[in-house]
Scaffold this active site. Structure first.
Site, PDB file in Angstrom:
ATOM      1  N   GLU A 149     -79.736 -59.796   3.117  1.00  0.00           N
ATOM      2  CA  GLU A 149     -80.644 -59.901   4.248  1.00  0.00           C
ATOM      3  C   GLU A 149     -82.094 -59.707   3.810  1.00  0.00           C
ATOM      4  O   GLU A 149     -82.992 -60.431   4.235  1.00  0.00           O
ATOM      5  CB  GLU A 149     -80.280 -58.846   5.308  1.00  0.00           C
ATOM      6  CG  GLU A 149     -78.867 -58.969   5.852  1.00  0.00           C
ATOM      7  CD  GLU A 149     -77.876 -58.100   5.111  1.00  0.00           C
ATOM      8  OE1 GLU A 149     -77.035 -57.470   5.772  1.00  0.00           O
ATOM      9  OE2 GLU A 149     -77.946 -58.057   3.855  1.00  0.00           O
ATOM     10  N   GLY A 161     -49.360 -54.678 -22.507  1.00  0.00           N
ATOM     11  CA  GLY A 161     -48.051 -55.284 -22.707  1.00  0.00           C
ATOM     12  C   GLY A 161     -47.099 -55.006 -21.556  1.00  0.00           C
ATOM     13  O   GLY A 161     -47.500 -54.469 -20.510  1.00  0.00           O
TER      14      GLY A 161
END
Length: 358
Positions: A62, A279
């Site tokens: 804004e 993993g």
């Protein structure tokens, strides 16, 4: 607000909101603040200014838009913004005050700010005599900043679990080799996803076995502008020679397997999007704990038949317990596929917000 309700609003406002969403996408996906766009409409419905948020510490959307106008030019204008204007002072001042001072007559916004200190902007603007309408194209806006909204509501980062596997679900062959299951295009897409995140997490086992750098790199191997913070989860000692300590960002070594505590700590450090690239052990731990918000699964057109599976035990004993997902996107990357998915049902309710950063 429903799509039908949005259609009942001035078409110029709806068009401006769509443009504001496109502006918001120009902002960074990482950081404590969300992507936000803003369009200022003149009395005749034409666009007279626009802006977007470029990251923490920079002007909010804004304020960025209002800065393009001369003093008094915004008086009686309409502000169209993708997120409820903030109502607190952080690194910058309240957007509500900027809009009130500029003399804006109407404000339309899409998503409601869930933060406790930053929320309440709509009420503040109404108290100042400004007409405020919320929920315009809210579904589109909420989807754009869903990771940030979810993180702020839950008080933990949005977690993406990633793996690359063969079509039969293996991340490594029987002898442990895994480079490369997927091709160049897929691997580059991974780097793009790293760069779109605040942090990237692996387990200590991955560090000890593979010694990854955990950087986000471009096509030529160069470091991308934004680098995710490397996070190592686990209790094994990480050697001082590990490449994570050469990362452009200081590494976070958790020395803990308590994922809830780890995520709470990362949130307190300003991390809102966490890319889990460890993993099977770490991926399975996040899934089993109900902490995976979405999945990025890369599939290479190869069959291994044996070797390490992409996911270990996740608490599923029968088909009725299966973790059901819904596919939200499929990308073809050379010969490989990227499947993007989310839990079919929310893993936990969105708790009331405890803090906000916009």
């Amino acid at each position: 607000m429903t799509a039908q309700a949005s259609r009942e609003i001035d078409p110029a406002v709806v068009d401006a909101m769509r443009h504001a969403l496109s502006l918001a996408r120009r902002g960074p996906t990482w950081g404590v603040n969300p992507q936000v766009g803003c369009v200022i409409l003149g009395p005749d419905g034409s666009r007279i200014a626009e802006g977007w948020h470029r990251g923490s510490g920079s002007p909010h959307a804004e304020v960025d838009a209002l800065s393009k106008l001369a003093r008094g030019e915004a008086r009686g204008a309409t502000a169209v913004v993708t997120l409820e204007p903030c109502n607190h002072t952080g690194k910058t001042g309240p957007c509500t005050d900027a809009l009130i001072t500029a003399g804006v007559g109407r404000v339309f916004f899409a998503s409601t700010d869930p933060g406790v200190p930053s929320g309440g902007g709509a009420r503040r603007l109404r108290d100042a005599g400004i007409t405020v309408v919320g929920g315009v194209l809210s579904a589109e806006a909420d989807e754009l900043i869903l990771p940030w909204l979810t993180a702020v509501r839950r008080g933990r980062p949005w977690v993406t679990v990633k793996w690359a596997s063969s079509l039969d679900g293996r991340v490594a062959a029987a002898d442990g080799t895994s480079q490369w299951i997927t091709g160049t295009a897929a691997r580059q897409r991974v780097h793009e996803m790293r760069a779109a995140s605040d942090a990237i997490a692996v387990g200590t086992g991955t560090v000890l076995a593979d010694d990854p750098s955990l950087t986000a790199r471009g096509d030529g191997g160069e470091l991308m502008e934004h680098q995710p913070v490397p996070v190592v989860i686990g209790q094994s000692m990480v050697p001082a020679s590990a490449r994570v300590f050469q990362h452009p960002q200081p590494a976070i070594i958790t020395s803990s397997r308590d994922l809830d505590a780890v995520l709470a700590d990362l949130f307190s450090r300003g991390i809102r999007r966490l890319f889990v690239e460890g993993g099977p052990t770490l991926a399975s731990a996040f899934i089993a704990a109900g902490l995976a918000d979405d999945y990025a699964v890369f599939l290479g057109p190869v069959l291994l038949g044996a070797g390490r599976a992409a996911v270990d035990a996740i608490g599923v004993e029968t088909i009725q317990d299966a973790r059901r997902l819904r596919t939200i996107g499929i990308e073809q990357l050379g010969d490989d596929l990227l499947i993007l998915a989310r839990p079919a049902m929310p893993l936990d309710p969105l708790s009331p917000a405890t803090e906000g950063s916009h």
